[in-house]
Design a protein around this motif. Structure first.
Motif, PDB file in Angstrom:
ATOM      1  N   LEU A 138       8.771   7.812   2.981  1.00 56.12           N
ATOM      2  CA  LEU A 138       9.515   8.199   1.789  1.00 56.12           C
ATOM      3  C   LEU A 138       9.266   9.656   1.409  1.00 56.12           C
ATOM      4  CD1 LEU A 138       8.677   5.018  -0.307  1.00 56.12           C
ATOM      5  CD2 LEU A 138      10.729   5.434   1.063  1.00 56.12           C
ATOM      6  N   ILE A 139      10.331  10.351   1.107  1.00 53.36           N
ATOM      7  CA  ILE A 139      10.258  11.713   0.595  1.00 53.36           C
ATOM      8  C   ILE A 139      10.360  11.635  -0.928  1.00 53.36           C
ATOM      9  CG2 ILE A 139      11.414  13.962   0.464  1.00 53.36           C
ATOM     10  CD1 ILE A 139      10.223  13.448   3.230  1.00 53.36           C
ATOM     11  N   LYS A 140       9.403  12.220  -1.610  1.00 53.19           N
ATOM     12  CA  LYS A 140       9.421  12.306  -3.074  1.00 53.19           C
ATOM     13  C   LYS A 140       9.841  13.729  -3.443  1.00 53.19           C
ATOM     14  CE  LYS A 140       8.061   8.465  -4.469  1.00 53.19           C
ATOM     15  NZ  LYS A 140       9.105   7.505  -4.836  1.00 53.19           N
ATOM     16  N   ILE A 196       3.812   7.168   2.914  1.00 49.60           N
ATOM     17  CA  ILE A 196       4.071   6.006   3.748  1.00 49.60           C
ATOM     18  C   ILE A 196       3.699   4.780   2.927  1.00 49.60           C
ATOM     19  CG2 ILE A 196       3.544   4.821   5.919  1.00 49.60           C
ATOM     20  CD1 ILE A 196       4.741   7.590   6.381  1.00 49.60           C
ATOM     21  N   ASP A 197       4.669   3.907   2.737  1.00 54.18           N
ATOM     22  CA  ASP A 197       4.435   2.651   2.021  1.00 54.18           C
ATOM     23  C   ASP A 197       4.504   1.492   2.992  1.00 54.18           C
ATOM     24  OD1 ASP A 197       4.420   4.193  -0.267  1.00 54.18           O
ATOM     25  OD2 ASP A 197       6.052   3.114  -1.257  1.00 54.18           O
ATOM     26  N   GLU A 198       3.582   0.556   2.828  1.00 57.04           N
ATOM     27  CA  GLU A 198       3.710  -0.719   3.516  1.00 57.04           C
ATOM     28  C   GLU A 198       4.318  -1.669   2.505  1.00 57.04           C
ATOM     29  OE1 GLU A 198       1.231  -4.073   6.040  1.00 57.04           O
ATOM     30  OE2 GLU A 198       0.127  -2.462   5.050  1.00 57.04           O
ATOM     31  N   VAL A 199       5.386  -2.343   2.901  1.00 60.67           N
ATOM     32  CA  VAL A 199       6.111  -3.192   1.974  1.00 60.67           C
ATOM     33  C   VAL A 199       6.215  -4.618   2.501  1.00 60.67           C
ATOM     34  CG1 VAL A 199       7.457  -1.274   1.037  1.00 60.67           C
ATOM     35  CG2 VAL A 199       8.387  -2.608   2.945  1.00 60.67           C
ATOM     36  N   GLU A 200       6.324  -5.537   1.548  1.00 62.21           N
ATOM     37  CA  GLU A 200       6.643  -6.924   1.897  1.00 62.21           C
ATOM     38  C   GLU A 200       8.139  -7.089   1.718  1.00 62.21           C
ATOM     39  OE1 GLU A 200       6.050 -11.400   0.154  1.00 62.21           O
ATOM     40  OE2 GLU A 200       4.375 -10.005  -0.093  1.00 62.21           O
ATOM     41  N   ALA A 244      14.739   9.124   0.611  1.00 63.65           N
ATOM     42  CA  ALA A 244      14.350  10.133  -0.371  1.00 63.65           C
ATOM     43  C   ALA A 244      14.808   9.728  -1.766  1.00 63.65           C
ATOM     44  CB  ALA A 244      14.947  11.490  -0.003  1.00 63.65           C
ATOM     45  N   ASP A 245      14.041  10.169  -2.774  1.00 68.39           N
ATOM     46  CA  ASP A 245      14.411   9.856  -4.162  1.00 68.39           C
ATOM     47  C   ASP A 245      15.051  11.051  -4.873  1.00 68.39           C
ATOM     48  OD1 ASP A 245      12.211  11.492  -4.601  1.00 68.39           O
ATOM     49  OD2 ASP A 245      11.172  10.090  -5.920  1.00 68.39           O
ATOM     50  N   THR A 248       0.856  -1.187   0.000  1.00 66.28           N
ATOM     51  CA  THR A 248       0.000   0.000   0.000  1.00 66.28           C
ATOM     52  C   THR A 248       0.892   1.238   0.000  1.00 66.28           C
ATOM     53  OG1 THR A 248      -0.125   0.167   2.419  1.00 66.28           O
ATOM     54  CG2 THR A 248      -1.833  -1.145   1.329  1.00 66.28           C
ATOM     55  N   SER A 249       0.362   2.332  -0.503  1.00 69.97           N
ATOM     56  CA  SER A 249       1.097   3.593  -0.524  1.00 69.97           C
ATOM     57  C   SER A 249       0.104   4.710  -0.253  1.00 69.97           C
ATOM     58  CB  SER A 249       1.771   3.793  -1.888  1.00 69.97           C
ATOM     59  OG  SER A 249       2.544   4.957  -1.885  1.00 69.97           O
TER      60      SER A 249
END
Length: 182
Positions: free
Chosen positions: A39-41, A24-28, A117-118, A10-11
Motif C-alpha cells: 500500500l502507498i500512503k 505491507i499489510d497482511e490481511v484476512e 494507493a490512498d 499486521t502492518s
C-alpha cells in the motif's frame, strides 16, 4: 463487517519518503485465507482547472520521471500537513502558472489508484483568473512550461498522448461536457 472487508492482521511501514510511504499489510480475506497488500500512503493532492478570459485552459508541461517523458497537465500538487485543499489549490495555481483567482469552486474528489494507493485528489475550478505580478514561482525542484489551450486542442493532446494522466483527462472531459450542455 463491511462487504468484502479485509481485516488487517499486521502492518509494517517499509519506506517513508518525502511524498509517499510504503507499507505491507497482511490481511484476512472474506473467505478466511490471508494475503499481503502493498500500500502507498499519500497525503492527498489538488488539481485546478483554470480558464483564461478567452476560454483557454491553463496547463503546464513538465517532465515526469516515472514516465521518462514530459506530459501536459493541469496545475496540481500535494497537500501540505494541516493545509486545507482549497489553500493548496490556490498556492499551486500561483506557483505553477502565475495566476490567482477570485474563487476556487470544488468540483469533485477522487482516488487515483485505489487498488494500491490512498491518494485522494480534490479537483477545483478557478473562477475569474488574473495574472499575479509578483507570483511565487515553482518549487526549486520543479521545472514547468506554461501553455494555454482550447478544449479542442486539449482533446488533440490526449490523442497525441501528451496529456496522459487521469486528472487532466477528467478535467478536459468536464470542460467538453460543459460546452456540450450549454
Amino acid at each position: 463487517m463491511k462487504k468484502f472487508e479485509e481485516k488487517t492482521l499486521t502492518s509494517e511501514t517499509i519506506y517513508q519518503g518525502k511524498i509517499i510511504d510504503l507499507q505491507i499489510d497482511e490481511v484476512e480475506l472474506p473467505n478466511g485465507k490471508t494475503s499481503k497488500r502493498e500500500l502507498i500512503k499519500h497525503p492527498g493532492a489538488v488539481a485546478v482547472i483554470a480558464l483564461t478570459p478567452e476560454g483557454r485552459i491553463v496547463m503546464v508541461e513538465q517532465y515526469r520521471k516515472a514516465l521518462e517523458k514530459s506530459i501536459v497537465e493541469i496545475p496540481a500538487g500535494k497537500l501540505e500537513p494541516g493545509e486545507e485543499p482549497v489553500k493548496t489549490a490556490a498556492r499551486e495555481l500561483e506557483e505553477e502558472t502565475g495566476y490567482g483567482c477570485e474563487n476556487l469552486r470544488h468540483l469533485i474528489s477522487f482516488y487515483t489508484s485505489p487498488g494500491f494507493a490512498d491518494e485522494l485528489v480534490h479537483l477545483y475550478i478557478a473562477e475569474n483568473i488574473t495574472r499575479i505580478e509578483d507570483a511565487r514561482g515553482p518549487d526549486e525542484d520543479e521545472f514547468v512550461d506554461l501553455i494555454e489551450v482550447t478544449v479542442e486542442e486539449a482533446l488533440n493532446l490526449i490523442k497525441e498522448k501528451k496529456i496522459y494522466d487521469a486528472k487532466t483527462a477528467y478535467a478536459v472531459q468536464y470542460l467538453q461536457l460543459q460546452q456540450f450542455y450549454k
